[in-house]
Write a protein that holds these residues in place. Structure first.
Motif, mmCIF file in Angstrom:
data_model
loop_
_atom_site.group_PDB
_atom_site.id
_atom_site.type_symbol
_atom_site.label_atom_id
_atom_site.label_comp_id
_atom_site.label_asym_id
_atom_site.label_seq_id
_atom_site.Cartn_x
_atom_site.Cartn_y
_atom_site.Cartn_z
ATOM 1 N N TYR A 21 33.138 36.405 30.685
ATOM 2 C CA TYR A 21 33.033 35.607 32.031
ATOM 3 C C TYR A 21 34.043 34.541 31.930
ATOM 4 O O TYR A 21 34.451 33.916 32.907
ATOM 5 C CB TYR A 21 31.653 34.922 31.772
ATOM 6 N N ASN A 22 34.231 34.041 30.730
ATOM 7 C CA ASN A 22 35.196 33.000 30.640
ATOM 8 C C ASN A 22 36.737 33.388 31.017
ATOM 9 O O ASN A 22 37.540 32.627 31.458
ATOM 10 C CB ASN A 22 35.189 32.401 29.109
ATOM 11 N N ARG A 23 37.024 34.778 30.980
ATOM 12 C CA ARG A 23 38.459 35.195 31.272
ATOM 13 C C ARG A 23 38.178 35.538 32.507
ATOM 14 O O ARG A 23 39.142 36.440 32.995
ATOM 15 C CB ARG A 23 38.493 36.312 30.189
ATOM 16 N N ARG A 24 37.316 35.481 33.448
ATOM 17 C CA ARG A 24 36.900 35.978 34.739
ATOM 18 C C ARG A 24 37.028 37.278 34.788
ATOM 19 O O ARG A 24 37.560 37.884 35.763
ATOM 20 C CB ARG A 24 38.262 35.208 35.439
ATOM 21 N N LEU A 25 36.458 38.013 33.959
ATOM 22 C CA LEU A 25 36.384 39.440 33.942
ATOM 23 C C LEU A 25 35.054 39.935 33.859
ATOM 24 O O LEU A 25 34.814 40.954 33.224
ATOM 25 C CB LEU A 25 37.146 40.278 32.678
ATOM 26 N N ALA A 26 34.010 38.981 34.250
ATOM 27 C CA ALA A 26 32.517 39.355 33.779
ATOM 28 C C ALA A 26 32.090 40.488 34.864
ATOM 29 O O ALA A 26 30.929 41.124 34.417
ATOM 30 C CB ALA A 26 31.750 38.359 34.323
ATOM 31 N N SER A 27 32.829 40.958 35.788
ATOM 32 C CA SER A 27 32.257 42.012 36.569
ATOM 33 C C SER A 27 32.277 43.350 36.000
ATOM 34 O O SER A 27 31.401 44.137 36.130
ATOM 35 C CB SER A 27 33.176 42.038 38.101
ATOM 36 N N ILE A 28 33.177 43.541 35.028
ATOM 37 C CA ILE A 28 33.279 44.764 34.378
ATOM 38 C C ILE A 28 32.082 45.276 33.487
ATOM 39 O O ILE A 28 31.392 46.037 33.724
ATOM 40 C CB ILE A 28 34.547 44.720 33.546
ATOM 41 N N PRO A 29 31.448 44.239 32.700
ATOM 42 C CA PRO A 29 30.467 44.567 31.985
ATOM 43 C C PRO A 29 29.082 44.786 32.903
ATOM 44 O O PRO A 29 27.923 45.250 32.636
ATOM 45 C CB PRO A 29 30.359 43.729 30.982
ATOM 46 N N LEU A 30 29.039 43.791 33.775
ATOM 47 C CA LEU A 30 27.763 43.698 34.818
ATOM 48 C C LEU A 30 27.895 44.830 35.573
ATOM 49 O O LEU A 30 26.958 45.385 35.973
ATOM 50 C CB LEU A 30 28.126 42.441 35.811
ATOM 51 N N LEU A 31 29.002 45.451 36.051
ATOM 52 C CA LEU A 31 29.046 46.704 36.629
ATOM 53 C C LEU A 31 28.663 48.093 35.638
ATOM 54 O O LEU A 31 27.539 48.678 35.904
ATOM 55 C CB LEU A 31 30.509 47.008 37.183
ATOM 56 N N LEU A 32 29.043 47.914 34.429
ATOM 57 C CA LEU A 32 28.410 48.638 33.642
ATOM 58 C C LEU A 32 26.769 48.513 33.275
ATOM 59 O O LEU A 32 26.221 49.502 33.153
ATOM 60 C CB LEU A 32 29.083 48.720 32.109
ATOM 61 N N LEU A 33 26.420 47.552 33.123
ATOM 62 C CA LEU A 33 25.016 47.099 33.073
ATOM 63 C C LEU A 33 24.107 47.568 34.001
ATOM 64 O O LEU A 33 23.275 48.301 33.998
ATOM 65 C CB LEU A 33 24.919 45.634 32.631
ATOM 66 N N SER A 34 24.588 47.476 35.223
ATOM 67 C CA SER A 34 24.006 47.778 36.522
ATOM 68 C C SER A 34 23.836 49.288 36.799
ATOM 69 O O SER A 34 22.678 50.125 36.871
ATOM 70 C CB SER A 34 24.468 47.347 37.722
ATOM 71 N N ILE A 35 24.902 50.248 36.107
ATOM 72 C CA ILE A 35 25.102 51.584 36.228
ATOM 73 C C ILE A 35 24.127 52.137 35.106
ATOM 74 O O ILE A 35 23.219 53.104 35.419
ATOM 75 C CB ILE A 35 26.311 52.046 36.078
ATOM 76 N N TYR A 36 23.956 51.537 34.083
ATOM 77 C CA TYR A 36 23.116 51.929 32.935
ATOM 78 C C TYR A 36 21.766 51.699 33.190
ATOM 79 O O TYR A 36 20.821 52.549 32.968
ATOM 80 C CB TYR A 36 23.474 51.053 31.559
#
Length: 52
Positions: A21-36
């Motif tokens: 999130y601090n590196r402005r890349l939080a969408s990647i794990p959030l997308l993985l979490l939502s798929i999971y």
């Protein structure tokens, strides 16, 4: 899947979200979490329909 493994996957994805999130890349794990979570809910729903 075993309960401890499911909990570990969610915790790892949440930690990745906080870290990225601090590196402005939080969408990647959030997308993985939502798929999971979507796949996990689908598996639980199919078991519920079989038992009904």
């Amino acid at each position: 899947m075993k309960k401890p493994i499911q909990i570990m996957i969610v915790i790892i994805l949440l930690l990745l979200t906080i870290y990225l999130y601090n590196r402005r890349l939080a969408s990647i794990p959030l997308l993985l979490l939502s798929i999971y979570l979507f796949l996990l809910a689908g598996a639980k729903f199919s078991l519920f329909k079989k038992n009904k």
